[in-house]
Write a protein that holds these residues in place. Structure first.
Motif, PDB file in Angstrom:
ATOM      1  N   LEU A  96       0.823  -1.218   0.000  1.00 58.58           N
ATOM      2  CA  LEU A  96       0.000   0.000   0.000  1.00 58.58           C
ATOM      3  C   LEU A  96       0.852   1.261   0.000  1.00 58.58           C
ATOM      4  O   LEU A  96       0.474   2.274  -0.603  1.00 58.58           O
ATOM      5  CB  LEU A  96      -0.933  -0.023   1.218  1.00 58.58           C
ATOM      6  N   ILE A  97       2.010   1.229   0.657  1.00 59.24           N
ATOM      7  CA  ILE A  97       2.903   2.393   0.654  1.00 59.24           C
ATOM      8  C   ILE A  97       3.455   2.648  -0.746  1.00 59.24           C
ATOM      9  O   ILE A  97       3.509   3.786  -1.217  1.00 59.24           O
ATOM     10  CB  ILE A  97       4.050   2.190   1.666  1.00 59.24           C
ATOM     11  N   LEU A  98       3.855   1.571  -1.438  1.00 55.76           N
ATOM     12  CA  LEU A  98       4.366   1.734  -2.800  1.00 55.76           C
ATOM     13  C   LEU A  98       3.263   2.189  -3.749  1.00 55.76           C
ATOM     14  O   LEU A  98       3.510   2.976  -4.667  1.00 55.76           O
ATOM     15  CB  LEU A  98       4.966   0.409  -3.293  1.00 55.76           C
ATOM     16  N   PHE A  99       2.044   1.712  -3.537  1.00 58.79           N
ATOM     17  CA  PHE A  99       0.923   2.155  -4.370  1.00 58.79           C
ATOM     18  C   PHE A  99       0.691   3.652  -4.187  1.00 58.79           C
ATOM     19  O   PHE A  99       0.495   4.388  -5.161  1.00 58.79           O
ATOM     20  CB  PHE A  99      -0.332   1.357  -4.016  1.00 58.79           C
ATOM     21  N   ASP A 100       0.729   4.107  -2.943  1.00 61.61           N
ATOM     22  CA  ASP A 100       0.583   5.541  -2.673  1.00 61.61           C
ATOM     23  C   ASP A 100       1.728   6.322  -3.303  1.00 61.61           C
ATOM     24  O   ASP A 100       1.520   7.396  -3.884  1.00 61.61           O
ATOM     25  CB  ASP A 100       0.542   5.778  -1.164  1.00 61.61           C
ATOM     26  N   GLY A 101       2.953   5.801  -3.202  1.00 61.82           N
ATOM     27  CA  GLY A 101       4.090   6.477  -3.826  1.00 61.82           C
ATOM     28  C   GLY A 101       3.937   6.578  -5.334  1.00 61.82           C
ATOM     29  O   GLY A 101       4.266   7.605  -5.933  1.00 61.82           O
ATOM     30  N   GLY A 102       3.419   5.512  -5.970  1.00 57.61           N
ATOM     31  CA  GLY A 102       3.184   5.543  -7.404  1.00 57.61           C
ATOM     32  C   GLY A 102       2.123   6.559  -7.794  1.00 57.61           C
ATOM     33  O   GLY A 102       2.264   7.270  -8.788  1.00 57.61           O
ATOM     34  N   LEU A 103       1.048   6.645  -7.003  1.00 55.89           N
ATOM     35  CA  LEU A 103      -0.014   7.607  -7.283  1.00 55.89           C
ATOM     36  C   LEU A 103       0.516   9.039  -7.290  1.00 55.89           C
ATOM     37  O   LEU A 103       0.010   9.893  -8.019  1.00 55.89           O
ATOM     38  CB  LEU A 103      -1.122   7.484  -6.228  1.00 55.89           C
ATOM     39  N   ARG A 104       1.534   9.312  -6.476  1.00 52.60           N
ATOM     40  CA  ARG A 104       2.055  10.672  -6.332  1.00 52.60           C
ATOM     41  C   ARG A 104       3.297  10.932  -7.177  1.00 52.60           C
ATOM     42  O   ARG A 104       3.921  11.985  -7.039  1.00 52.60           O
ATOM     43  CB  ARG A 104       2.380  10.939  -4.863  1.00 52.60           C
ATOM     44  N   THR A 105       3.678   9.995  -8.021  1.00 52.50           N
ATOM     45  CA  THR A 105       4.866  10.174  -8.853  1.00 52.50           C
ATOM     46  C   THR A 105       4.452  10.671 -10.230  1.00 52.50           C
ATOM     47  O   THR A 105       3.879   9.919 -11.017  1.00 52.50           O
ATOM     48  CB  THR A 105       5.628   8.845  -8.995  1.00 52.50           C
ATOM     49  N   PRO A 106       4.702  11.952 -10.555  1.00 57.47           N
ATOM     50  CA  PRO A 106       4.315  12.481 -11.871  1.00 57.47           C
ATOM     51  C   PRO A 106       5.100  11.794 -12.982  1.00 57.47           C
ATOM     52  O   PRO A 106       6.248  11.385 -12.801  1.00 57.47           O
ATOM     53  CB  PRO A 106       4.667  13.971 -11.782  1.00 57.47           C
ATOM     54  N   ILE A 107       4.466  11.682 -14.134  1.00 57.39           N
ATOM     55  CA  ILE A 107       5.141  11.049 -15.263  1.00 57.39           C
ATOM     56  C   ILE A 107       6.369  11.845 -15.671  1.00 57.39           C
ATOM     57  O   ILE A 107       7.349  11.287 -16.194  1.00 57.39           O
ATOM     58  CB  ILE A 107       4.162  10.893 -16.453  1.00 57.39           C
ATOM     59  N   GLN A 108       6.360  13.175 -15.403  1.00 57.71           N
ATOM     60  CA  GLN A 108       7.545  13.987 -15.717  1.00 57.71           C
ATOM     61  C   GLN A 108       8.743  13.535 -14.887  1.00 57.71           C
ATOM     62  O   GLN A 108       9.885  13.580 -15.353  1.00 57.71           O
ATOM     63  CB  GLN A 108       7.261  15.475 -15.450  1.00 57.71           C
TER      64      GLN A 108
END
Length: 580
Positions: free
Chosen positions: A69-81
């Motif tokens: 769940l922590i990695l999922f949250d990190g992915g959600l907040r990682t911009p494609i830029q």
């Protein structure tokens, strides 16, 4: 066996203690991981809490779910830029860098602890990766504000290097237990982990985007639940097919987060809370699992291994892997220092215990101590190290107000808070003098304790927070307007047409977009187009081309005044003044 009522009470107390320790962590400048673990150690069998807990299987399960769940949250907040700017160095560090770190640390551990070289490599693999939850916490809310490319590299590396560490750990355990032969079997395991994990992660991510956009729910709280379900589905499917669940769930988060699903803001808020709960429960549970008396016995050997890991293995890996990507020496030093360890090594250290390997308990204690040393020494010193290496950039002050768009339908819009400092381009300017694209609205100006309704004659001052409502497509051009003088201007996309008012002056266009038109600064775009076309009757679709831009007439009033034009950035800045 504790009753469920007692477990609920203990969980509530530990969550509250974890939140309180987070407050102390911010004041002390210490990574929150350390205090969470200390709370767990105090609550454990050798602490004042006296909680008996030595179930490594349960601890492994808690750590796996929490990390998912922590990695999922990190992915959600990682911009494609961020991915685009850093995927090459971050990818090399997350794979080859972890391998180099594991080999050097493992060989040192085998000599220090008198282990076989395979057992030493296993220990090195367990501590080989940087921890995403700790790095995200330190870089996003820990008071360390560094150059964007450097921060992007660290975030992408920490979010994507767990699969390599897990592969090495699982592979070496299978080799040590005789389940997989050294050679082709290990290579096959690696390819399965990476390829299957990547394919499942992206596929489930796109499926989640489609589902969130197509489904119509009356309850807003169900949209974050759907997103969570897609993350768990991604992890479970990848593992079931022999892939890396951690890589899959991280990629699923990136895909969903960058496609702006319905109720996007609510999904982010929900998973922010979930990630914090997971961090607290995971670190506290791992703290309870430890035995301080055993840690003291392992301290001398663990300190030596920590020294090799922090001052030898990680720097060598970083300097070798980052060499082709033109990082400055001081940036490589900082990349080396941010080799923060966290819950992943401790969770991986339970794998040898579950496999029944000899000496697994000593390995667990060594890893636990190494994580504490890394978190305290490296985590605590990150801000002064960044300042010493002159890598810090001005900290952006938090907004005094919060606005958001919450919609249960697909809504293409952003609310952006721009902080204005003395070097900002808009400081001291009137709102009516800003060359804002059509459709961009300044909704509010927050100045100290005041909320100022914006008007054309309102002056923007240093220290203001300007709240802007805009469409995502025009975000790059608005970022350019509110850019700070010390920042290098971001390149504007060449395939996109920006709508501008015809009343914008040439001087405003030149100032905010770094464009030179070789024209009267006081002339409006309407005047400029009229002069270049040499006609009073301006037709829709008329085009004027300059060295770097092209202006298209998009709207003309009844009396022939150009109301709106579309500005397109020419690729390469063609040197022509052709008109048609």
């Amino acid at each position: 066996m504790l009753s469920i009522d007692t477990l609920i009470l203990i969980t509530g107390i530990l969550l509250l203690l974890g939140i309180v320790s987070n407050k102390f962590s911010a004041r002390l400048g210490m990574p929150v991981l350390v205090l969470f673990i200390l709370v767990g150690m105090l609550a454990g069998s050798e602490g004042i809490g006296g909680i008996e807990f030595e179930d490594y299987s349960l601890a492994n399960s808690i750590g796996t779910i929490a990390l998912c769940l922590i990695l999922f949250d990190g992915g959600l907040r990682t911009p494609i830029q961020t991915i685009r700017s850093a995927w090459k160095p971050a990818g090399i560090l997350a794979s080859v860098g972890v391998l180099i770190t594991a080999v050097i640390t493992g060989l040192a551990a085998s000599w220090i602890l008198n282990l076989s070289w395979l057992e030493g490599l296993l220990l090195g693999s367990i501590v080989g990766s940087t921890d995403a939850s700790v790095v995200f916490s330190v870089l996003r809310s820990g008071g360390v504000n560094i150059r964007r490319r450097l921060a992007d590299t660290l975030e992408v590396e920490s979010g994507s290097n767990d699969p390599m560490a897990i592969f090495l750990t699982v592979g070496l355990i299978q080799v040590l237990t005789g389940l997989v032969p050294v050679g082709l079997g290990v290579v096959t395991l690696f390819l399965n982990q990476m390829i299957v994990g990547a394919v499942i992660g992206v596929t489930v991510g796109w499926s989640g985007v489609w589902l969130l956009k197509q489904i119509r729910l009356d309850a807003a709280g169900l949209y974050p639940v759907i997103a969570t379900a897609m993350g768990l589905l991604s992890f479970g499917s990848a593992v079931a097919l022999g892939g890396s669940g951690f890589l899959a769930v991280y990629l699923t988060g990136i895909v969903i987060g960058n496609r702006r699903p319905v109720f996007h803001r609510g999904i982010l808020l929900f998973h922010d809370a979930v990630a914090w709960i997971c961090q607290i429960l995971m670190f506290v549970a791992l703290g309870i699992l430890s035995f301080p008396s055993r840690l003291l016995e392992a301290a001398p050997s663990a300190l030596l291994i920590s020294v090799v890991l922090i001052f030898v293995a990680r720097p060598i890996a970083v300097f070798l892997c980052a060499w082709p990507f033109k990082f400055a020496v001081r940036e490589k030093i900082f990349l080396s220092w941010v080799g923060l360890k966290g819950a992943v090594p401790i969770t991986l250290a339970t794998f040898p215990m579950l496999a029944g390997l000899p000496g697994a308990s000593l390995m667990f204690d060594i890893v636990f101590f190494v994580v504490l040393v890394s978190a305290v020494v490296q985590g605590w010193s990150l801000p002064p190290v960044a300042r010493y290496l002159k890598l810090e950039i001005p900290t952006r002050q938090p907004p005094p107000v919060t606005l958001e768009i919450s919609s249960l339908r697909d809504f293409e819009g952003d609310i952006v808070d721009y902080f204005v400092d003395e070097n900002c381009r808009v400081a001291g300017r009137l709102i009516r003098d800003l060359a804002l694209p059509e459709g961009v609205v300044i909704a509010l100006i927050a100045r100290a304790e005041q909320l100022i309704p914006p008007q054309g004659r309102s002056q923007i001052q240093a220290g203001d927070h300007v709240i802007v409502v805009l469409r995502p497509q025009v975000r790059p051009i608005v970022d350019r307007i509110f850019a700070h003088g010390q920042q290098s201007p971001t390149a504007l996309p060449t395939a996109l047409e920006f709508p501008l008012r015809g009343s914008i002056k040439v001087s405003e266009l030149e100032q905010f977009y770094d464009i030179r038109l070789d024209a009267n600064p006081d002339a409006t775009l309407d005047d400029l187009i009229r002069e270049r076309l040499r006609t009073k009757n301006i037709q829709l679709g008329s085009t004027v081309r300059f060295e770097k831009i092209e202006l298209h007439v998009r709207e003309v009033s009844h009396d022939g005044i150009v109301e709106y034009v579309g500005m397109t950035i020419l690729p390469g800045g063609e040197e022509t003044n052709a008109m048609r």
